[in-house]
Design an enzyme around this catalytic site. Structure first.
Site, PDB file in Angstrom:
ATOM      1  N   ALA A 111      10.763 -14.919  16.899  1.00  0.00           N
ATOM      2  CA  ALA A 111      10.081 -15.821  17.821  1.00  0.00           C
ATOM      3  C   ALA A 111      10.465 -17.299  17.734  1.00  0.00           C
ATOM      4  O   ALA A 111      10.299 -18.024  18.718  1.00  0.00           O
ATOM      5  CB  ALA A 111       8.565 -15.704  17.627  1.00  0.00           C
ATOM      6  N   ALA A 112      10.931 -17.787  16.590  1.00  0.00           N
ATOM      7  CA  ALA A 112      11.193 -19.230  16.465  1.00  0.00           C
ATOM      8  C   ALA A 112      12.322 -19.651  17.410  1.00  0.00           C
ATOM      9  O   ALA A 112      13.251 -18.874  17.652  1.00  0.00           O
ATOM     10  CB  ALA A 112      11.553 -19.575  15.023  1.00  0.00           C
ATOM     11  N   PRO A 113      12.218 -20.861  17.993  1.00  0.00           N
ATOM     12  CA  PRO A 113      11.199 -21.898  17.758  1.00  0.00           C
ATOM     13  C   PRO A 113       9.946 -21.765  18.603  1.00  0.00           C
ATOM     14  O   PRO A 113       9.050 -22.600  18.503  1.00  0.00           O
ATOM     15  CB  PRO A 113      11.948 -23.183  18.118  1.00  0.00           C
ATOM     16  CG  PRO A 113      12.887 -22.762  19.201  1.00  0.00           C
ATOM     17  CD  PRO A 113      13.338 -21.370  18.832  1.00  0.00           C
ATOM     18  N   GLY A 114       9.864 -20.757  19.481  1.00  0.00           N
ATOM     19  CA  GLY A 114       8.627 -20.538  20.213  1.00  0.00           C
ATOM     20  C   GLY A 114       8.722 -20.604  21.722  1.00  0.00           C
ATOM     21  O   GLY A 114       7.704 -20.498  22.404  1.00  0.00           O
ATOM     22  N   ARG A 139      11.674 -21.986   9.904  1.00  0.00           N
ATOM     23  CA  ARG A 139      11.637 -21.900  11.368  1.00  0.00           C
ATOM     24  C   ARG A 139      10.258 -21.472  11.851  1.00  0.00           C
ATOM     25  O   ARG A 139       9.808 -21.898  12.924  1.00  0.00           O
ATOM     26  CB  ARG A 139      12.703 -20.917  11.853  1.00  0.00           C
ATOM     27  CG  ARG A 139      14.114 -21.478  11.788  1.00  0.00           C
ATOM     28  CD  ARG A 139      15.166 -20.398  12.027  1.00  0.00           C
ATOM     29  NE  ARG A 139      14.955 -19.640  13.246  1.00  0.00           N
ATOM     30  CZ  ARG A 139      15.353 -20.020  14.449  1.00  0.00           C
ATOM     31  NH1 ARG A 139      15.995 -21.167  14.593  1.00  0.00           N
ATOM     32  NH2 ARG A 139      15.143 -19.260  15.503  1.00  0.00           N
ATOM     33  N   ASP A 179      14.023 -11.160  21.227  1.00  0.00           N
ATOM     34  CA  ASP A 179      15.137 -12.044  21.557  1.00  0.00           C
ATOM     35  C   ASP A 179      16.018 -12.043  20.307  1.00  0.00           C
ATOM     36  O   ASP A 179      15.843 -12.859  19.410  1.00  0.00           O
ATOM     37  CB  ASP A 179      14.635 -13.441  21.903  1.00  0.00           C
ATOM     38  CG  ASP A 179      15.746 -14.334  22.402  1.00  0.00           C
ATOM     39  OD1 ASP A 179      16.590 -13.856  23.166  1.00  0.00           O
ATOM     40  OD2 ASP A 179      15.777 -15.513  22.007  1.00  0.00           O
ATOM     41  N   CYS A 232      21.582 -13.866  24.005  1.00  0.00           N
ATOM     42  CA  CYS A 232      22.313 -14.899  24.750  1.00  0.00           C
ATOM     43  C   CYS A 232      23.808 -14.732  24.499  1.00  0.00           C
ATOM     44  O   CYS A 232      24.520 -15.674  24.175  1.00  0.00           O
ATOM     45  CB  CYS A 232      21.829 -16.300  24.380  1.00  0.00           C
ATOM     46  SG  CYS A 232      21.920 -16.703  22.625  1.00  0.00           S
TER      47      CYS A 232
END
Length: 469
Positions: A111-114, A139, A179, A232
């Site tokens: 999850a970081a940075p959110g 993080r 992600d 990505c």
């Protein structure tokens, strides 16, 4: 821009005649985006008060472009009030395409940075649970701050190996977003450092990590639940082949259609040794086709909601909720006194007092002993010598109309920046010398933090670690 020859050769094979258009996009400036926090303000209202020029991102309902070469939205008070998050436009896509419903239990596994977790939490509208995990504790601290700035209270912020979480959350979540850590090929234009990182750790390094993570996530998703996988990067080993690997080991997973946009490209079935036409339902984003960087998305459903395993998971969740309610006690008087000035009721069954700290817990959490976490629930504040001191997280969680004692400044008032820097404020014209006690400090009606009023001066209680330098 100098791209690795091996990368260019791979992209030539992937894009064919479009390769020249793809390479040309590196000569164009990157795109900057902000995403409105719809849990605090509607898109329409934000557009009315937005102090700088913005242009809609056509495939993101609450996303906008801004001129990042000329503007600094991170320095505006509205940013500190949590009205928006700064995020690359294509990176907004995964959270926008995972259907979140009120009451869902949602996990953002990496999850970081959110950026994605804050959008998922905003969609929950203070219902259900947002569990946000990042294996890096440093993080995860930044992740926690961003979640608290956004005013999300029904939260669990973890810093744990995904594999360890499986034993605590078997078939627990309704929605999961991954992600995944990746080689970052889609971000070469945005961050040139990613090219060097690719040389050190390319797709071959990350694909095994991704396969492990997605199988672990599958075990934490309830039957009938949805999983969105994103990267990505452009490499099929990190994208379509990871989805193929999941379906090989968990054949109950079905690939779902993703809400379309004209610039989206289909996934590429030929990336698998045994081509699967279903992979055309997944989405590739290329920077020469859209005003954003490179991304990949796949949305999947796990089996059937009505299976026996789903009923077993529901039974476990109900039992967990009953255990939470059973340990409820009396609300401490200093806390009860403070909350007499707050207009929403405090449910004693959700209080958890650990030492001096008081937390407001989501319902139905399992036993988390042995898990590394930074936050469980909303930190309300601290009990100290028969008094209660409210937290920064509580200030961001509240709405102006939910607290009876507020001091509201317009954004152009110089005292707003002074407050964000931690200075004591002169507020004689806003409060009599006799008034004292806690005040919720707001900018144009949106909370920034607390202050302590006495003799016409407001002692600053803005969290030191958040202060504007």
């Amino acid at each position: 821009m100098n791209l690795p020859s091996a990368f260019e050769e791979k992209m030539q094979g992937l894009l064919g005649e479009e390769m020249d258009a793809y390479l040309a996009c590196y000569e164009e400036p990157r795109y900057y985006g902000l995403r409105v926090n719809t849990a605090k303000i509607s898109v329409e209202e934000f557009r009315k008060i937005c102090p700088f020029e913005i242009t809609p991102i056509p495939w993101i309902e609450n996303g906008f472009y801004y001129d990042g070469e000329r503007l600094s939205p991170a320095k505006h008070p509205y940013y500190f009030a949590g009205l928006y998050y700064l995020q690359e436009p294509s990176a907004m896509t995964p959270a926008s395409r995972l259907p979140i419903e009120p009451g869902d239990r949602v996990l953002d596994l990496c999850a970081a940075p959110g950026g994605k977790a804050t959008e998922l939490g905003a969609k929950l509208l203070d219902t259900g649970l947002l569990a946000a995990n990042d294996i890096s504790s440093s993080r995860a601290k930044g992740l926690l701050k961003n979640i608290e700035v956004f005013g999300i209270g029904n939260v669990l912020v973890l810093s744990e190996e995904p594999g360890k979480l499986v034993q605590y959350f078997p078939e627990y979540f309704d929605k999961i977003l991954i992600d995944a850590p990746c080689s970052g090929e889609g971000m070469f234009r945005k961050d040139k450092k990613m090219v060097k990182a690719w040389d050190e750790h390319g797709p071959e390094y990350f694909c095994n990590i991704q396969k492990s993570i997605i199988l672990q996530a599958a075990q934490m998703l309830r039957p009938g639940g949805m999983l969105l996988y994103s990267t990505c990067t452009f490499d099929g080993r990190e994208n379509e082949r990871v989805i193929g690997y999941l379906r090989e080991h968990e054949p109950e997973f079905q690939i779902l259609d993703i809400a379309p946009y004209e610039g989206f490209c289909q996934g590429i079935p030929e990336m698998l040794e045994e081509p699967d036409g279903e992979l055309r339902r997944t989405v590739r984003i290329f920077p020469h086709k859209m005003q954003g960087e490179g991304h990949y998305l796949a949305l999947l459903r796990k089996g059937d909601l009505s299976t026996a395993r789903g009923q077993a998971a529901s039974d476990r969740a109900l039992a967990a909720g009953e255990r939470t309610a059973a340990k409820a006690g009396k609300i401490p008087e200093p806390l009860a006194e403070f909350f007499r000035d707050i207009t929403f009721g405090l449910d004693a069954a959700r209080l958890d007092i650990r030492g001096e700290r008081v937390y407001y817990m989501p319902k139905g959490l399992p036993d988390l002993r042995g898990v590394r976490f930074l936050r469980t629930g909303l930190l309300l504040g601290e009990l100290k010598k028969n008094r209660f001191e409210p937290s920064q997280a509580l200030a961001m969680y509240l709405k102006k109309e939910e607290y009876r004692h507020c001091i509201n400044f317009p954004a152009e008032d110089e005292r707003v920046l002074k407050y964000l820097k931690g200075e004591t404020l002169d507020v004689e014209e806003l409060a009599s010398a006799k008034e004292k006690g806690w005040r919720l400090v707001c900018v144009d009606g949106y909370p920034l933090g607390f202050g302590k009023l006495s003799g016409g001066a407001l002692k600053n209680k803005y969290l030191p670690g958040w202060r504007l330098c």
